[in-house]
Write a protein that holds these residues in place. Structure first.
Motif, PDB file in Angstrom:
ATOM      1  N   ASN A 520       0.828  -1.198   0.000  1.00  0.00           N
ATOM      2  CA  ASN A 520       0.000   0.000   0.000  1.00  0.00           C
ATOM      3  C   ASN A 520       0.866   1.254   0.000  1.00  0.00           C
ATOM      4  O   ASN A 520       0.561   2.243  -0.684  1.00  0.00           O
ATOM      5  N   ARG A 521       1.948   1.244   0.739  1.00  0.00           N
ATOM      6  CA  ARG A 521       2.871   2.394   0.806  1.00  0.00           C
ATOM      7  C   ARG A 521       3.484   2.649  -0.552  1.00  0.00           C
ATOM      8  O   ARG A 521       3.546   3.792  -1.030  1.00  0.00           O
ATOM      9  N   ARG A 524       0.834   4.002  -2.980  1.00  0.00           N
ATOM     10  CA  ARG A 524       0.493   5.401  -2.722  1.00  0.00           C
ATOM     11  C   ARG A 524       1.620   6.345  -3.137  1.00  0.00           C
ATOM     12  O   ARG A 524       1.385   7.446  -3.629  1.00  0.00           O
ATOM     13  N   GLU A 527       1.511   6.499  -7.009  1.00  0.00           N
ATOM     14  CA  GLU A 527       0.299   7.154  -7.473  1.00  0.00           C
ATOM     15  C   GLU A 527       0.349   8.644  -7.185  1.00  0.00           C
ATOM     16  O   GLU A 527      -0.074   9.470  -7.998  1.00  0.00           O
ATOM     17  N   GLU A 528       0.871   9.002  -6.005  1.00  0.00           N
ATOM     18  CA  GLU A 528       1.012  10.413  -5.648  1.00  0.00           C
ATOM     19  C   GLU A 528       2.038  11.095  -6.532  1.00  0.00           C
ATOM     20  O   GLU A 528       1.899  12.263  -6.894  1.00  0.00           O
ATOM     21  N   PRO A 536       3.318  11.334   0.222  1.00  0.00           N
ATOM     22  CA  PRO A 536       2.035  10.916   0.789  1.00  0.00           C
ATOM     23  C   PRO A 536       2.100  10.879   2.306  1.00  0.00           C
ATOM     24  O   PRO A 536       3.166  10.796   2.913  1.00  0.00           O
ATOM     25  N   TYR A 615      -2.870  -5.163  -4.486  1.00  0.00           N
ATOM     26  CA  TYR A 615      -1.888  -4.071  -4.517  1.00  0.00           C
ATOM     27  C   TYR A 615      -0.611  -4.508  -5.221  1.00  0.00           C
ATOM     28  O   TYR A 615       0.049  -3.710  -5.900  1.00  0.00           O
TER      29      TYR A 615
END
Length: 754
Positions: A520-521, A524, A527-528, A536, A615
Motif C-alpha cells: 500500500n505504501r 500510494r 500514485e502520488e 504521501p 496491490y
C-alpha cells in the motif's frame, strides 16, 4: 392272557382268605372282566409317568428335536399322545415327525418310515411306543437303509430289557435307551403257577386258552387256534414242556388284588363295625364309595415297596433305565444306567453311543448360535432357528435380540456387551505429523537465522532499505506460522485450544498485514508521484507500524469476542471416525472448533492476503530497482495458489474417517508453505547478498523525495516504451541510454531508498 389269569386267580384266592364271608361268586358279577383289568392297569404306572420319564431323558441328553413312532392301537397312540402333551407343557422340545405303524404292516411300511425320518436328519432321537414285532421291523429297516448308528432310539416299557426285539439286530440297537417299570421276582409264585393244570385250575376261564397258546396244541375241535393240528394231552407241564419265565407284571397283579382287599377291609370296618361280614350299609355303598376307599389305601406291596394312589388314581411311577450296549469285554446286553422315581437319576458317564462316540450325540434342529449372534426362530417351530450376527454397533442382549450400544460405546470383540470407544488424537510419531513438523522445524531454523542476520547487520543499507520495522514484524508473523504446527498437533486441552484460537490466524494476519502495509505504501507513493511531488501521508516507519498494528488488532478483537461467546473446550467426536465396521470406530479428542470456525478464523488473514495481492498487481509496473513490489507480487501469487489448493482439500475430506489427520496436516503444510514462500522470496536473496556479497551492501547517495519520484517516473515511461521487451532488457536499455554522470542516472542509483 397270563395277566388276566393271574388277576382272576389271585383275586378269588385273596378274597376268600381276607374276608371269608364274601364269596368270589357273589362279588364277581359286580366287577366285569374289563373293570378288573382296568383296575390292574391303575396299579401299573400309567403312560403319563412313562412319557414323563422319556421327556426327562430327552432333556437330560440335551435333545430338543425328536420324532415319535407308535404302533397303531391304544398302547402306542396313547403313549405318544401323552409324550406330546408333556413335551409341550415342559417346553423346549419340538416334534419333527409323528409316525404310525399300521396293524397290517409290510416291509415297505417300515422302509417308508425310515425314509420319512431321514427327511429330518437332525432329529436323530426317536421315541418308540411299539410292540416287539414293530420294533424289530424298524431296526431291520434302518439296517437296510444303511443308517445303523444314525438313530438314537428311546424305547418304552414294551421294549424294556427284552432280547426278542434286538435278536440278530444288535448293531442297529446299540445306544438304545429303554425304560422298564421297577419290579421284583415274587418268591413262591413260580412253584404255585407251574403246578397249575387243567384239572386243578378249572375255575379260571382263560386258563384253557393260555394252555393252547403255551403248548401250541388244541384242546377240542371247536378251538379257535388254527395254526396247529396237534391235540393237547392234558399231561403237559408248565416249565417242563414249555419255557417259563415269571411274568414281569406279577408284582402289580398281586398288589392290585391286595389294594382291593385292603379297600374292602377298610370299608367293612367303617360301615359294619359290629358285624363280622357284609352289612346292609356295605351292600348299598356303591362303586364311588368303594373307589374312595381304594384310592386311600396305603400298604407295603409284594416287592416291599409302598403302594398308594395319587389324586388321579394312579400308582407312583418307578422305572429302571437301560441302555443296549456292546462291549469288547462282554457280550451285548442291557446295562442299567439309572432310574426314574418322580425325578430322573441318570448316569450319563456309563452310557455308550454308536460308532464309538464318547460324547452325547446331538439331536437338535439348529446348533447353538455363536457368541454375538441372535436366534431368529422359525415360525411354528420354536426349536429351530437361524443365527443372525449382531452387526454394526449392536451387541447380543439375549438369545433372541440384539441392542444398539450407546453413542460413546462399541461392541466388545465377542459382542456380548459394550465397551468405550477408544479415544485417539494426532500423535507426534504419526506420518501425518512427521512431515509438517519437519517442515516447521526447518522453517523455524531458517527464520531464526534470517532474523539473527538482520539483527547482526541491522544498520547496513540492505536491512535499512528493507524497512527494518516491518521486516521484523513480518519475520515474527512467519515464525508464528511455523509455530502453529506444534500447537495443532499437541494433545488438546483447554490451554492448547486457547492457543489454537489465538495463533491459528495470528501468524498469517501479522505477515499479510505487514506485506499489505508495504504494498500500500509503494502504491500510494507512485500514485502520488504522478500528480505531485509532495510525499504521501503515513509513510514513515512509525506510521507503518501503527497501520500494521491496527490491522492485527482487528484479528485479536475477533478472537477475544470468540472467547467470550464460546469459551474454549475439548470434546470427543465419535462421529468423525464412526465407520460401518465398529472395530474401526474411534473417538477423536479435539478442540471444540468447527471447520467453519477455522475458516472464519483464517478468513480475515485471507482477506488481507487477497488485498495485498491486489496491490501487488497494481504495483507490478514499478521498476524492481526501486522497491520490493515484484518479489511481494510473486509471493502473493504463490500464496494464493497454495490456499486455493487448501480449501477444496480441507472441505473435501469432511466426510472422511481420516478427516482429523488430513485436515490438520493440510492446514499445517499450507501455513508452512505460505511462510516459506514469503521467507524465501523476500529475505533469502537479501541474506545471500549480506553474507556472500558484502561489497553490494553499501550506502548510496541520498536524494530528495522529488528526485526519487522524478527518476521513477522517467524509468516507468521508458519501460512503457519498451513494453514489448523483457524487463531486464528495458532496464539495460535505460542504463545504456542515460549518461552515467547525468542527474537521472544518479537518481536511479538511489531509488532503492524508497
Amino acid at each position: 392272557h397270563l395277566s388276566r389269569i393271574l388277576y382272576s386267580t389271585l383275586w378269588s384266592k385273596l378274597l376268600h382268605i381276607r374276608i371269608p364271608q364274601i364269596s368270589y361268586a357273589s362279588t364277581a358279577p359286580e366287577l366285569s372282566d374289563d373293570r378288573r383289568y382296568d383296575f390292574f392297569s391303575r396299579v401299573v404306572p400309567p403312560d403319563s409317568f412313562q412319557a414323563q420319564a422319556m421327556v426327562d431323558i430327552v432333556k437330560a441328553m440335551g435333545w430338543n428335536y425328536i420324532s415319535t413312532v407308535a404302533s397303531e392301537g391304544s398302547y402306542g397312540e396313547k403313549g405318544v399322545d401323552a409324550f406330546h402333551q408333556l413335551s409341550r407343557e415342559s417346553g423346549g422340545i419340538c416334534i419333527a415327525q409323528s409316525l404310525k405303524i399300521p396293524h397290517n404292516h409290510k416291509q415297505e411300511n417300515f422302509d417308508k418310515i425310515i425314509r420319512l425320518l431321514l427327511d429330518t436328519r437332525y432329529a436323530r432321537a426317536v421315541i418308540l411306543f411299539a410292540s416287539d414285532e414293530d420294533i424289530r421291523g424298524i431296526l431291520n429297516a434302518s439296517k437296510r437303509a444303511d443308517q445303523v448308528g444314525h438313530f438314537l432310539w428311546i424305547g418304552s416299557d414294551s421294549w424294556g430289557a427284552k432280547n426278542s426285539p434286538v435278536h440278530q439286530l444288535e448293531e442297529a440297537a446299540v445306544g438304545a435307551v429303554t425304560i422298564l417299570p421297577k419290579r421284583a421276582t415274587i418268591v413262591g409264585f413260580d412253584a404255585y403257577f407251574t403246578s397249575r393244570t387243567l384239572e386243578n385250575n378249572r375255575r379260571n376261564v382263560w386258563f384253557a386258552e393260555y394252555w393252547e397258546e403255551n403248548f401250541n396244541c388244541k384242546l377240542m375241535s371247536s378251538s379257535k387256534k388254527e395254526d396247529t393240528s396237534r391235540k393237547c394231552t392234558g399231561q403237559e407241564r408248565i416249565g417242563t414242556d414249555s419255557k417259563y419265565e415269571q411274568e414281569g407284571k406279577v408284582q402289580f397283579v398281586i398288589d392290585a388284588v391286595y389294594a382291593m382287599a385292603h379297600a374292602l377291609h377298610n370299608m367293612q370296618r367303617d360301615l359294619c363295625p359290629d358285624v363280622s361280614g357284609i352289612c346292609p350299609d356295605m351292600d348299598l355303598a356303591g362303586g364311588k364309595k368303594l373307589l374312595k376307599y381304594i384310592r386311600s389305601v396305603t400298604f407295603n406291596g409284594s416287592a416291599r415297596t409302598s403302594v398308594n394312589f395319587n389324586r388321579n388314581g394312579d400308582a407312583p411311577g418307578r422305572y429302571d433305565l437301560f441302555q443296549y450296549q456292546i462291549n469288547n469285554n462282554s457280550s451285548p446286553g442291557y446295562k442299567n444306567i439309572g432310574q426314574w422315581t418322580e425325578t430322573l437319576q441318570l448316569n450319563i458317564e456309563d452310557m455308550q453311543w454308536p460308532n464309538g462316540q464318547t460324547e452325547v450325540p446331538s439331536s437338535v434342529c439348529s446348533q447353538p448360535c455363536k457368541t454375538g449372534e441372535r436366534k431368529k426362530t422359525v415360525k411354528g417351530m420354536p426349536c429351530c432357528w437361524h443365527c443372525e450376527p449382531c452387526d454394526g454397533y449392536q451387541y447380543q442382549y439375549d438369545e433372541t435380540s440384539c441392542k444398539l450400544c450407546s453413542y460413546s460405546m462399541m461392541p466388545n470383540p465377542n459382542r456380548t456387551a459394550c465397551q468405550p470407544i477408544p479415544i485417539v488424537k494426532l500423535e507426534w510419531h504419526s506420518p501425518w505429523a512427521v512431515i509438517p513438523v519437519f517442515l516447521a522445524m526447518l522453517g523455524i531454523i531458517a527464520t531464526i537465522f534470517v532474523m539473527a542476520t538482520f539483527i547482526r547487520y541491522n544498520d547496513t543499507p540492505i536491512v535499512r532499505a528493507s524497512g527494518r520495522e516491518l521486516s521484523y514484524v513480518l519475520l515474527t508473523g512467519i515464525f508464528l506460522c511455523y509455530i502453529i504446527t506444534f500447537v495443532m498437533i499437541a494433545k488438546p486441552n483447554v490451554a492448547i485450544c486457547s492457543f489454537r484460537r489465538i495463533f491459528l490466524g495470528l501468524g498469517m494476519c501479522i505477515s499479510y498485514a505487514a506485506l499489505l502495509t508495504k504494498t500500500n505504501r509503494i502504491y500510494r507513493i507512485f500514485e502520488e508521484g504522478k500528480t505531485s511531488v509532495t510525499a504521501p501521508r503515513l509513510i514513515s516507519p512509525t506510521s507503518q507500524l501503527a497501520i500494521t498494528s491496527s490491522l492485527i488488532s482487528a484479528q485479536l478483537l475477533g478472537v477475544f469476542i470468540w472467547f467470550g461467546v464460546d469459551p474454549p473446550n475439548i470434546i470427543v467426536d465419535y462421529d468423525e471416525q464412526k465407520s460401518i465396521d465398529s472395530d474401526q470406530a474411534r473417538g477423536v479428542l479435539k478442540c471444540d472448533i468447527t471447520d467453519l470456525q477455522i475458516i472464519c478464523s483464517l478468513g480475515y488473514s485471507i482477506l488481507l492476503m487477497v488485498t495485498c495481492t491486489v496491490y501487488a498487481i497494481k504495483t507490478r509496473g514499478v521498476p524492481e530497482n526501486f522497491n520490493e513490489a515484484k518479489p511481494i507480487g510473486f509471493t502473493m501469487y504463490t500464496t494464493c495458489i497454495v490456499w486455493l489448493a487448501f480449501i477444496p482439500i480441507f472441505f473435501g475430506t469432511a466426510q472422511s474417517t481420516e478427516k482429523l489427520y488430513i485436515q490438520t496436516t493440510t492446514l499445517c503444510i499450507s501455513m508452512n508453505l505460505s511462510a516459506s514462500v514469503a521467507l524465501g522470496m523476500l529475505y533469502i536473496p537479501k541474506v545471500y547478498v549480506i553474507i556472500f556479497h558484502p561489497e553490494l551492501n553499501v550506502q548510496k547517495r541520498k536524494r530528495s523525495f522529488k528526485a526519487v519520484v522524478t527518476a521513477a517516473s522517467l524509468t516507468t515511461r521508458l519501460s512503457h516504451k519498451t513494453s514489448d521487451r523483457p524487463n531486464g532488457e528495458a532496464k539495460t536499455e535505460l542504463c545504456e541510454n542515460v549518461d552515467p554522470n547525468s542527474k537521472s542516472a544518479n537518481l536511479v542509483g538511489v531509488g532503492v531508498l524508497i
